[in-house]
Design a protein around this motif. Structure first.
Motif, PDB file in Angstrom:
ATOM      1  N   MET A   1       0.824  -1.189   0.000  1.00 33.24           N
ATOM      2  CA  MET A   1       0.000   0.000   0.000  1.00 33.24           C
ATOM      3  C   MET A   1       0.869   1.254   0.000  1.00 33.24           C
ATOM      4  O   MET A   1       1.833   1.342   0.734  1.00 33.24           O
ATOM      5  N   SER A   2       0.504   2.208  -0.800  1.00 34.41           N
ATOM      6  CA  SER A   2       1.262   3.449  -0.905  1.00 34.41           C
ATOM      7  C   SER A   2       0.717   4.476   0.077  1.00 34.41           C
ATOM      8  O   SER A   2      -0.486   4.647   0.210  1.00 34.41           O
ATOM      9  N   ARG A   3       1.610   5.149   0.741  1.00 36.14           N
ATOM     10  CA  ARG A   3       1.237   6.184   1.697  1.00 36.14           C
ATOM     11  C   ARG A   3       1.788   7.506   1.178  1.00 36.14           C
ATOM     12  O   ARG A   3       2.867   7.550   0.602  1.00 36.14           O
ATOM     13  N   SER A   4       1.037   8.588   1.375  1.00 42.51           N
ATOM     14  CA  SER A   4       1.531   9.896   0.957  1.00 42.51           C
ATOM     15  C   SER A   4       1.251  10.927   2.044  1.00 42.51           C
ATOM     16  O   SER A   4       0.395  10.723   2.906  1.00 42.51           O
ATOM     17  N   ILE A   5       1.985  12.003   1.987  1.00 45.10           N
ATOM     18  CA  ILE A   5       1.817  13.094   2.940  1.00 45.10           C
ATOM     19  C   ILE A   5       0.728  14.012   2.408  1.00 45.10           C
ATOM     20  O   ILE A   5       0.793  14.486   1.272  1.00 45.10           O
ATOM     21  N   ASP A   6      -0.276  14.275   3.210  1.00 46.69           N
ATOM     22  CA  ASP A   6      -1.394  15.127   2.813  1.00 46.69           C
ATOM     23  C   ASP A   6      -1.064  16.581   3.166  1.00 46.69           C
ATOM     24  O   ASP A   6      -1.476  17.101   4.192  1.00 46.69           O
ATOM     25  N   TYR A   7      -0.279  17.226   2.301  1.00 41.87           N
ATOM     26  CA  TYR A   7       0.154  18.595   2.558  1.00 41.87           C
ATOM     27  C   TYR A   7      -1.018  19.561   2.647  1.00 41.87           C
ATOM     28  O   TYR A   7      -0.977  20.510   3.418  1.00 41.87           O
ATOM     29  N   GLY A   8      -2.063  19.320   1.879  1.00 39.93           N
ATOM     30  CA  GLY A   8      -3.230  20.198   1.925  1.00 39.93           C
ATOM     31  C   GLY A   8      -3.861  20.241   3.308  1.00 39.93           C
ATOM     32  O   GLY A   8      -4.145  21.305   3.842  1.00 39.93           O
ATOM     33  N   SER A   9      -4.064  19.075   3.910  1.00 40.73           N
ATOM     34  CA  SER A   9      -4.653  19.029   5.251  1.00 40.73           C
ATOM     35  C   SER A   9      -3.708  19.608   6.300  1.00 40.73           C
ATOM     36  O   SER A   9      -4.141  20.284   7.228  1.00 40.73           O
ATOM     37  N   LEU A  10      -2.411  19.337   6.155  1.00 40.81           N
ATOM     38  CA  LEU A  10      -1.436  19.881   7.097  1.00 40.81           C
ATOM     39  C   LEU A  10      -1.418  21.414   7.034  1.00 40.81           C
ATOM     40  O   LEU A  10      -1.391  22.089   8.063  1.00 40.81           O
ATOM     41  N   MET A  11      -1.463  21.955   5.836  1.00 38.82           N
ATOM     42  CA  MET A  11      -1.470  23.407   5.667  1.00 38.82           C
ATOM     43  C   MET A  11      -2.770  23.999   6.220  1.00 38.82           C
ATOM     44  O   MET A  11      -2.766  25.046   6.873  1.00 38.82           O
ATOM     45  N   HIS A  12      -3.858  23.315   5.970  1.00 40.59           N
ATOM     46  CA  HIS A  12      -5.164  23.740   6.474  1.00 40.59           C
ATOM     47  C   HIS A  12      -5.125  23.872   7.992  1.00 40.59           C
ATOM     48  O   HIS A  12      -5.517  24.892   8.560  1.00 40.59           O
ATOM     49  N   ARG A  13      -4.627  22.847   8.679  1.00 42.27           N
ATOM     50  CA  ARG A  13      -4.545  22.880  10.142  1.00 42.27           C
ATOM     51  C   ARG A  13      -3.603  23.977  10.632  1.00 42.27           C
ATOM     52  O   ARG A  13      -3.881  24.661  11.613  1.00 42.27           O
ATOM     53  N   ALA A  14      -2.490  24.156   9.941  1.00 49.28           N
ATOM     54  CA  ALA A  14      -1.522  25.179  10.340  1.00 49.28           C
ATOM     55  C   ALA A  14      -2.111  26.583  10.214  1.00 49.28           C
ATOM     56  O   ALA A  14      -1.928  27.428  11.103  1.00 49.28           O
ATOM     57  N   MET A  15      -2.834  26.837   9.144  1.00 51.42           N
ATOM     58  CA  MET A  15      -3.424  28.167   8.950  1.00 51.42           C
ATOM     59  C   MET A  15      -4.559  28.424   9.947  1.00 51.42           C
ATOM     60  O   MET A  15      -4.732  29.535  10.429  1.00 51.42           O
ATOM     61  N   ARG A  16      -5.327  27.390  10.276  1.00 45.64           N
ATOM     62  CA  ARG A  16      -6.353  27.548  11.312  1.00 45.64           C
ATOM     63  C   ARG A  16      -5.679  27.836  12.657  1.00 45.64           C
ATOM     64  O   ARG A  16      -6.162  28.636  13.445  1.00 45.64           O
ATOM     65  N   GLY A  17      -4.541  27.178  12.920  1.00 47.46           N
ATOM     66  CA  GLY A  17      -3.784  27.432  14.143  1.00 47.46           C
ATOM     67  C   GLY A  17      -3.259  28.858  14.195  1.00 47.46           C
ATOM     68  O   GLY A  17      -3.219  29.488  15.257  1.00 47.46           O
ATOM     69  N   LEU A  18      -2.850  29.389  13.038  1.00 43.49           N
ATOM     70  CA  LEU A  18      -2.404  30.778  12.958  1.00 43.49           C
ATOM     71  C   LEU A  18      -3.541  31.715  13.352  1.00 43.49           C
ATOM     72  O   LEU A  18      -3.351  32.639  14.142  1.00 43.49           O
TER      73      LEU A  18
END
Length: 158
Positions: A1-18
């Motif tokens: 199974m291939s795994r990938s980093i979900d940069y969109g969700s990570l960025m979303h959470r970071a901007m909400r944290g900002l």
């Protein structure tokens, strides 16, 4: 199974944290200088709390302004509550961070827009009068849930 980093969700959470961090500072210290915020949020979000008459008037989304007068700003982990003046009627609101569509501080030309893939599939966000300034390229990967991007302040000017 291939795994990938979900940069969109990570960025979303970071901007909400900002946004959370900025609002927490305003709660503790007030708005500095000429800073003020335009916050557009989804009034249909299940955790958004607003008066029935406001929900009737703004059935899909609403933009509030934090500038001259606001009260009871309480910043939490999932959202914030605030009392704002609508005409001469102070009204309490609860806005979940996940309901925020745009957050703009025009005093320093800073803005964020949060979009969910699948919304307005027929509309190209890079066309028309609401063009984005310094927008990040959109990820064509359908597994990305959210994108955050800088927005043009022209859409908030009258």
């Amino acid at each position: 199974m291939s795994r990938s980093i979900d940069y969109g969700s990570l960025m979303h959470r970071a901007m909400r944290g900002l946004i959370q961090e900025v609002l927490a500072d305003v709660s503790d210290n007030g708005l500095p200088g000429t800073h003020h915020f335009f916050i557009t949020f989804d009034t249909t979000h299940p955790d958004a709390q607003l008066a029935d008459w406001l929900r009737d008037r703004y059935p899909a989304e609403m933009t509030v302004v934090m500038q001259h007068w606001f009260d009871n700003l309480d910043v939490g982990d999932d959202g914030f509550s605030i009392t704002l003046n609508f005409g001469d009627a102070p009204e309490p609101l609860y806005i979940p961070y996940d309901a925020i569509k745009t957050f703009v501080d025009p005093s320093v030309e800073f803005g964020l827009r949060f979009e969910t893939h699948g919304e307005d599939d027929d509309d190209d966000p890079d066309e028309g009068p609401g063009d984005h300034a310094d927008a990040e390229p959109q990820d064509d990967d359908e597994t990305t849930a959210h994108d955050a991007e800088v927005v043009s302040l022209d859409s908030f000017r009258k």
